[in-house]
Design an enzyme around this catalytic site. Structure first.
Site, PDB file in Angstrom:
ATOM      1  CG  ASP A  40      40.141 -30.626 -82.608  1.00 50.24           C
ATOM      2  OD1 ASP A  40      39.091 -31.193 -82.891  1.00 50.24           O
ATOM      3  OD2 ASP A  40      41.244 -31.184 -82.565  1.00 50.24           O
ATOM      4  CD  GLN A  56      42.782 -28.597 -86.722  1.00 52.59           C
ATOM      5  OE1 GLN A  56      42.936 -29.611 -87.379  1.00 52.59           O
ATOM      6  NE2 GLN A  56      43.678 -27.625 -86.693  1.00 52.59           N
ATOM      7  CD1 TRP A  64      38.581 -32.536 -90.215  1.00 54.14           C
ATOM      8  CD2 TRP A  64      39.428 -33.929 -91.747  1.00 54.14           C
ATOM      9  NE1 TRP A  64      39.914 -32.715 -89.936  1.00 54.14           N
ATOM     10  CE2 TRP A  64      40.463 -33.560 -90.863  1.00 54.14           C
ATOM     11  CE3 TRP A  64      39.738 -34.793 -92.799  1.00 54.14           C
ATOM     12  CZ2 TRP A  64      41.770 -34.035 -90.988  1.00 54.14           C
ATOM     13  CZ3 TRP A  64      41.038 -35.267 -92.930  1.00 54.14           C
ATOM     14  CH2 TRP A  64      42.037 -34.884 -92.026  1.00 54.14           C
ATOM     15  CG  PHE A  99      46.226 -32.297 -88.054  1.00 50.23           C
ATOM     16  CD1 PHE A  99      45.726 -31.870 -89.282  1.00 50.23           C
ATOM     17  CD2 PHE A  99      46.132 -33.656 -87.752  1.00 50.23           C
ATOM     18  CE1 PHE A  99      45.153 -32.769 -90.181  1.00 50.23           C
ATOM     19  CE2 PHE A  99      45.559 -34.554 -88.642  1.00 50.23           C
ATOM     20  CZ  PHE A  99      45.074 -34.122 -89.855  1.00 50.23           C
ATOM     21  CB  SER A 100      44.674 -29.606 -82.796  1.00 51.98           C
ATOM     22  OG  SER A 100      43.367 -29.586 -83.299  1.00 51.98           O
ATOM     23  NE  ARG A 163      45.723 -36.709 -83.993  1.00 53.86           N
ATOM     24  CZ  ARG A 163      45.761 -37.986 -84.338  1.00 53.86           C
ATOM     25  NH1 ARG A 163      46.778 -38.468 -85.016  1.00 53.86           N
ATOM     26  NH2 ARG A 163      44.772 -38.800 -83.985  1.00 53.86           N
TER      27      ARG A 163
HETATM   28  C1  FRU Z   1      40.763 -34.099 -82.741  1.00 49.06           C
HETATM   29  C2  FRU Z   1      41.669 -34.194 -83.963  1.00 49.06           C
HETATM   30  C3  FRU Z   1      43.108 -33.861 -83.575  1.00 49.06           C
HETATM   31  C4  FRU Z   1      43.686 -33.391 -84.875  1.00 49.06           C
HETATM   32  C5  FRU Z   1      42.531 -32.673 -85.512  1.00 49.06           C
HETATM   33  C6  FRU Z   1      42.482 -32.782 -87.000  1.00 49.06           C
HETATM   34  O1  FRU Z   1      39.422 -33.893 -83.042  1.00 49.06           O
HETATM   35  O2  FRU Z   1      41.575 -35.480 -84.534  1.00 49.06           O
HETATM   36  O3  FRU Z   1      43.805 -34.934 -82.975  1.00 49.06           O
HETATM   37  O4  FRU Z   1      44.791 -32.565 -84.699  1.00 49.06           O
HETATM   38  O5  FRU Z   1      41.357 -33.224 -84.956  1.00 49.06           O
HETATM   39  O6  FRU Z   1      41.524 -31.937 -87.538  1.00 49.06           O
END
Ligand code: FRU
Length: 485
Positions: A40, A56, A64, A99-100, A163
């Site tokens: 993101d 991210q 990831w 996270f985001s 989040r």
């Molecule tokens: C969306 C998401 C967010 C989270 C992030 C983790 O793609 O799942 O909800 O904060 O990616 O990387």
């Protein structure tokens, strides 16, 4: 380990990994990390005259993992300069991931608000999430504040999905919305309020699924546009329905009226924002020209990502200006600054009638194309554009006049399994197509932003050219221009 050491380690890893990348699909003019994984866009903001984009990022692997925030900045939304990693996880407030979240200007300081991710049992994916703040004095180095977490836990009726804070200021008050779901897995967005960005008061639910819009809403954004209010959401778990909701997860919007006094958001139905394969977790910001600019993640969870084999994965879309069209439909168009990328212009034809096909031989990989078809007096059943490789490969954009259906077919360009996406356009005398092609992406803007389709493509062949075509009849091409970028 100290945050600064963690960031240095990440930078060292990135600099080594970037030397080992296979460049075959590296993008020429999109935001990517120097190497390894991104998803993101985060913290979009214009600050002290520069555009900042965070994302991210897992600097240690092409998959990831523990989320960091990568960072780029630009003066023109086109040429991006890499900055050091902005946030690294591992502190008490964000043990397993940053996270985001979003970015704001607080008392002249670039301030990030983000989610801390904490595993309780990683194997079983049991976790909790909280909200945190990091502040920068210089716009590049960020320090997490002592008050973290500023919101330690979700409201009582909430699930553990809590989040992706989007924060903005209205009058003198800060507002924060969060992606969330109820205890029984109904996707929703919840709202908080603060006078100092540190102490937050829970206000309530801003919007919630009626049962058809999924089990969790990620990455919300909320803003006023042309007198209306727009809530962007990225819901998980919407069922596919004909040509709609074909991706694993969607990104779309609700438009309506909002009253800050009552927190009532009366809105219409959910509409997808982009109809391609690879568009998710979009975020927006307002710039000093008054433009609402959107950038999305140009991939989709769990799709094939062949660049992992090359040592990198993930990119962001081109910046797009969002405007309000008729019937509360959002329009997206590429920012005008992208014209800075143009090298040579080729005006291939104006006002030429074609029947069957017309091929412009073009070897270049990075292209911008504009083509306008006159649909008033045509006898053709469909018209379109193919981006062709020298053998079998092609991405095909087709418009069927009787159904007003626009189709992007990438099944012969790296998307063998699920290559086709469709969308219906409003009736029009013209089909104007604006396409950006990068080494592994295609972004299509149609009829001044009425529809956009964004997909990753993975060519193996050399390019043959661009073909305009008609089926069963002829059509006048009012414009056909392309630029090498
Ligand atoms: C969306 C998401 C967010 C989270 C992030 C983790 O793609 O799942 O909800 O904060 O990616 O990387």
């Amino acid at each position: 380990m100290l945050t600064t050491t963690r960031i240095q380690n990440a930078e060292e890893k990135l600099s080594k990994a970037s030397q080992e990348i296979n460049n075959r699909y590296r993008l020429g003019y999109h935001i990517m990390a120097p190497a390894n994984w991104i998803n993101d866009p985060n913290g979009l903001i214009q600050f002290n005259g520069e555009y900042h984009v965070f994302y991210q990022h897992h600097p240690y692997d092409e998959n990831w993992g523990p989320m960091h925030w990568g960072h780029v900045k630009s003066k023109d939304l086109v040429h991006w300069e890499h900055c050091r990693v902005a946030l690294a996880p591992g502190d008490a407030c964000d043990k397993d991931g940053c996270f985001s979240g979003s970015g704001v200007d607080h008392d002249g300081k670039l301030t990030l608000i983000y989610t801390g991710h904490h595993y309780i049992d990683k194997e079983k994916d049991l976790f909790y999430q909280n909200q945190n703040i990091a502040v920068s004095q210089d716009g590049v180095t960020f320090e997490k504040v002592g008050e973290n977490p500023v919101i330690a836990e979700p409201p009582a009726d909430s699930s553990h999905h809590f989040r992706d804070p989007k924060v903005w200021k209205h009058d003198d008050t800060w507002y924060m919305i969060l992606g969330n779901s109820t205890k029984d897995d109904v996707g929703r967005v919840i709202l908080y309020r603060s006078s100092d960005l540190r102490n937050w008061e829970y206000i309530g639910v801003l919007a919630q699924s009626d049962g058809t819009l999924g089990y969790m809403w990620e990455c919300p954004d909320f803003f006023e546009l042309d007198g209306k209010y727009v809530l962007l959401i990225s819901p998980q778990g919407i069922e596919e329905k004909g040509d709609l909701y074909k991706n694993l997860f969607q990104t779309g919007y609700l438009v309506g009226e909002y009253d800050y006094n009552t927190n009532k958001f009366e809105h219409g139905s959910f509409t997808e924002l982009d109809n391609g394969h690879d568009f998710y977790a979009v975020q927006t910001f307002l710039d000093d020209k008054g433009r609402r600019i959107a950038i999305g993640w140009m991939d989709m969870w769990e799709s094939d990502m062949p660049t992992k084999a090359d040592g990198w994965c993930g990119a962001l879309t081109l910046p797009r200006v969002v405007t309000m069209g008729s019937n509360n439909k959002l329009l997206m168009n590429p920012v005008e600054e992208l014209a800075l990328l143009r090298e040579t212009e080729h005006e291939v034809s104006t006002n030429q009638i074609i029947s069957g096909s017309y091929l412009a031989e073009i070897k270049e990989e990075l292209l911008e194309i504009k083509a306008t078809f006159d649909l008033k007096n045509t006898s053709a059943q469909s018209v379109g554009i193919k981006i062709r490789g020298i053998e079998q490969e092609e991405a095909v954009l087709t418009y069927q006049l009787d159904h007003q259906k626009l189709t992007l077919d990438c099944s012969k360009l790296g998307k063998e399994k699920d290559g086709v996406r469709n969308t219906i356009l409003e009736e029009s005398d013209q089909l104007s197509v604006h396409v950006f092609i990068d080494r592994s992406s295609i972004e299509v803007f149609v009829n001044n932003g009425q529809a956009t389709m964004t997909s990753r493509i993975y060519p193996r062949e050399e390019r043959l050219g661009i073909e305009l075509f008609t089926e069963n009849g002829d059509v006048k091409i009012e414009e056909f221009t392309y630029w090498k970028l």
